[in-house]
Structure formats: structure tokens, C-alpha cells
Design a protein around this motif. Structure first.
Motif, PDB file in Angstrom:
ATOM      1  N   ASN A 110     -72.093  -2.964 -68.863  1.00  9.15           N
ATOM      2  CA  ASN A 110     -73.489  -3.419 -68.859  1.00  9.15           C
ATOM      3  C   ASN A 110     -73.613  -4.897 -68.472  1.00  9.15           C
ATOM      4  O   ASN A 110     -74.706  -5.458 -68.495  1.00  9.15           O
ATOM      5  N   ALA A 111     -72.487  -5.523 -68.136  1.00 11.81           N
ATOM      6  CA  ALA A 111     -72.479  -6.930 -67.729  1.00 11.81           C
ATOM      7  C   ALA A 111     -71.169  -7.245 -67.021  1.00 11.81           C
ATOM      8  O   ALA A 111     -70.152  -6.594 -67.248  1.00 11.81           O
ATOM      9  N   PHE A 112     -71.223  -8.250 -66.159  1.00 17.59           N
ATOM     10  CA  PHE A 112     -70.027  -8.841 -65.564  1.00 17.59           C
ATOM     11  C   PHE A 112     -69.875 -10.215 -66.201  1.00 17.59           C
ATOM     12  O   PHE A 112     -70.871 -10.936 -66.360  1.00 17.59           O
ATOM     13  N   GLY A 113     -68.648 -10.594 -66.543  1.00 23.31           N
ATOM     14  CA  GLY A 113     -68.476 -11.889 -67.182  1.00 23.31           C
ATOM     15  C   GLY A 113     -67.175 -12.574 -66.830  1.00 23.31           C
ATOM     16  O   GLY A 113     -66.192 -11.931 -66.465  1.00 23.31           O
ATOM     17  N   ILE A 114     -67.199 -13.894 -66.963  1.00 23.48           N
ATOM     18  CA  ILE A 114     -65.991 -14.713 -66.828  1.00 23.48           C
ATOM     19  C   ILE A 114     -65.820 -15.480 -68.127  1.00 23.48           C
ATOM     20  O   ILE A 114     -66.689 -16.262 -68.515  1.00 23.48           O
ATOM     21  N   TYR A 115     -64.705 -15.221 -68.830  1.00 22.17           N
ATOM     22  CA  TYR A 115     -64.368 -15.944 -70.053  1.00 22.17           C
ATOM     23  C   TYR A 115     -63.513 -17.141 -69.678  1.00 22.17           C
ATOM     24  O   TYR A 115     -62.517 -16.996 -68.967  1.00 22.17           O
ATOM     25  N   PHE A 116     -63.892 -18.322 -70.169  1.00 19.37           N
ATOM     26  CA  PHE A 116     -63.204 -19.561 -69.807  1.00 19.37           C
ATOM     27  C   PHE A 116     -63.221 -20.514 -70.997  1.00 19.37           C
ATOM     28  O   PHE A 116     -63.909 -20.283 -71.990  1.00 19.37           O
ATOM     29  N   PHE A 117     -62.457 -21.605 -70.861  1.00 21.15           N
ATOM     30  CA  PHE A 117     -62.337 -22.577 -71.944  1.00 21.15           C
ATOM     31  C   PHE A 117     -62.825 -23.947 -71.490  1.00 21.15           C
ATOM     32  O   PHE A 117     -62.522 -24.386 -70.383  1.00 21.15           O
ATOM     33  N   ASP A 118     -63.569 -24.617 -72.377  1.00 23.26           N
ATOM     34  CA  ASP A 118     -64.004 -25.983 -72.090  1.00 23.26           C
ATOM     35  C   ASP A 118     -62.845 -26.939 -72.353  1.00 23.26           C
ATOM     36  O   ASP A 118     -61.756 -26.504 -72.763  1.00 23.26           O
ATOM     37  N   PRO A 119     -63.018 -28.233 -72.111  1.00 18.05           N
ATOM     38  CA  PRO A 119     -61.900 -29.169 -72.255  1.00 18.05           C
ATOM     39  C   PRO A 119     -61.296 -29.252 -73.661  1.00 18.05           C
ATOM     40  O   PRO A 119     -60.171 -29.730 -73.808  1.00 18.05           O
ATOM     41  N   GLU A 120     -62.011 -28.805 -74.686  1.00 15.21           N
ATOM     42  CA  GLU A 120     -61.459 -28.839 -76.040  1.00 15.21           C
ATOM     43  C   GLU A 120     -61.072 -27.451 -76.544  1.00 15.21           C
ATOM     44  O   GLU A 120     -60.843 -27.245 -77.726  1.00 15.21           O
ATOM     45  N   GLY A 121     -60.973 -26.485 -75.616  1.00 12.97           N
ATOM     46  CA  GLY A 121     -60.451 -25.169 -75.954  1.00 12.97           C
ATOM     47  C   GLY A 121     -61.456 -24.187 -76.521  1.00 12.97           C
ATOM     48  O   GLY A 121     -61.073 -23.115 -76.994  1.00 12.97           O
ATOM     49  N   ASN A 122     -62.749 -24.492 -76.463  1.00 11.27           N
ATOM     50  CA  ASN A 122     -63.769 -23.563 -76.939  1.00 11.27           C
ATOM     51  C   ASN A 122     -64.011 -22.503 -75.879  1.00 11.27           C
ATOM     52  O   ASN A 122     -64.234 -22.822 -74.711  1.00 11.27           O
ATOM     53  N   ARG A 123     -63.980 -21.231 -76.300  1.00  6.45           N
ATOM     54  CA  ARG A 123     -64.184 -20.145 -75.340  1.00  6.45           C
ATOM     55  C   ARG A 123     -65.663 -19.978 -75.028  1.00  6.45           C
ATOM     56  O   ARG A 123     -66.507 -19.981 -75.911  1.00  6.45           O
ATOM     57  N   ASN A 124     -65.953 -19.869 -73.734  1.00  4.63           N
ATOM     58  CA  ASN A 124     -67.293 -19.642 -73.209  1.00  4.63           C
ATOM     59  C   ASN A 124     -67.243 -18.429 -72.289  1.00  4.63           C
ATOM     60  O   ASN A 124     -66.171 -17.981 -71.879  1.00  4.63           O
ATOM     61  N   GLU A 125     -68.423 -17.960 -71.933  1.00  3.27           N
ATOM     62  CA  GLU A 125     -68.543 -16.883 -70.956  1.00  3.27           C
ATOM     63  C   GLU A 125     -69.785 -17.151 -70.120  1.00  3.27           C
ATOM     64  O   GLU A 125     -70.821 -17.538 -70.652  1.00  3.27           O
ATOM     65  N   VAL A 126     -69.679 -16.982 -68.806  1.00  5.44           N
ATOM     66  CA  VAL A 126     -70.861 -16.869 -67.962  1.00  5.44           C
ATOM     67  C   VAL A 126     -70.945 -15.391 -67.612  1.00  5.44           C
ATOM     68  O   VAL A 126     -69.932 -14.757 -67.313  1.00  5.44           O
TER      69      VAL A 126
END
Length: 170
Positions: A110-126
Motif C-alpha cells: 500500500n506504499a513505497f518507501g525508503i528507510y534511511f538514517f539521519d546524521p545521528e542515527g535516527n531512522r526515517n522513511e520517505v
């Protein structure tokens, strides 16, 4: 339907992170992710961001004061919605160019996503919402470097072949 005298949440207003390096984190969320800084206070070492500043003053806040070690989990993830597959593919390219650590590129059905990490290691997704009703969790790797038609075809194949059969949410 709300019952009389029932209190209800209407949505998530904003979230925030304690950070070590406010300048580096501000640059990442402003320049790399493209959020707008709507306010900041140097004395309090806090920055407010919005993806929709004309609608929401802030959806995300950073403030110096982190005590957890970098890499220690502070949250599960922060997810940022995009409007088009082209936007998602542009982030695929931007993350590669910026050296942003990517955990996984996925289809959730139901979605396409990219999981990534910011400079301090916090996981994000677009992520891009796809108009499908797919029972969760469903998460299969996909390559957003492929042409758009191939991404959609691969997502369909993974939905059909990549695990349990498709079951709409009931």
C-alpha cells in the motif's frame, strides 16, 4: 462515528528529537529532506520545521539536549510522505549523492518507501502512498533506481509472489 461526549484524536500534530549537533541535524532536515524552517531560538537551541508551512507552523522539532548515545534507539521511525514516484526516486538519487545511509527500499503493497538514517542515527522513511488495501505488515525490498514502469511491475510481482497471499484489510 463519534459518540456523545467522546474525545477523539484528530491527527498527529508534530514530533521532535533531542539532538547532539543541532547545526548538522538542521542542515540535514532543511537541505537534504527539504523541510522549511519556520522558527528557531538560538538561546534555547531549538528549530521548528514544516513540510507545509502555509498549513502547519511546525510538524517536526529539533532541540539540543540528547543524552542517549548515537545509534541508541530513541524512536521507531519518522515517516515523511511524498506525492509522486518521481519524488521518491529523486530521494533515492539524493541519498546516494549525499552518502545518506539507506537501510532498505521497500514496497509495503500500500506504499513505497525508503528507510534511511539521519546524521545521528535516527531512522526515517520517505514514502508514497499507493492506492491498494494490503494487510500489514508487508515489506519487500525493491529498487527505486529502476524505471517507473518496472517499479510498479516488480511491486505487483512481490505482492503476488513475495510471501503470504494478498489479503485486503477487513
Amino acid at each position: 462515528m463519534r459518540r456523545e461526549n467522546e474525545v477523539a484524536i484528530t491527527g498527529l500534530g508534530h514530533t521532535g528529537l533531542w539532538v547532539y549537533d543541532l547545526e548538522k541535524m538542521r542542515d540535514f532536515y532543511e537541505r537534504v529532506l527539504g523541510l522549511t524552517v519556520t522558527d528557531s531560538d538560538d538561546r534555547l537551541e531549538i528549530v521548528f520545521f514544516s513540510a507545509r508551512p502555509e498549513e502547519e507552523h511546525h510538524e517536526f522539532v529539533l532541540q539540543r539536549g540528547r543524552t542517549a548515545a548515537i545509534g541508541d534507539r530513541q524512536q521507531h521511525q519518522i515517516s515523511w510522505r511524498v506525492d509522486t514516484l518521481e519524488d521518491l526516486r529523486a530521494f533515492h538519487e539524493r541519498f546516494a549523492a549525499e552518502g545518506v545511509p539507506v537501510q532498505q527500499e521497500v514496497t509495503h503493497g500500500n506504499a513505497f518507501g525508503i528507510y534511511f538514517f539521519d546524521p545521528e542515527g535516527n531512522r526515517n522513511e520517505v514514502y508514497l502512498r499507493v492506492e491498494r488495501d494490503v494487510r500489514q505488515p508487508f515489506r519487500k525490498s525493491i529498487d527505486f533506481g529502476l524505471p517507473a514502469a518496472e517499479i510498479y511491475a516488480e511491486a505487483d510481482r512481490l505482492l503476488a509472489d513475495g510471501g503470504d497471499p494478498y489479503q485486503p484489510v477487513r
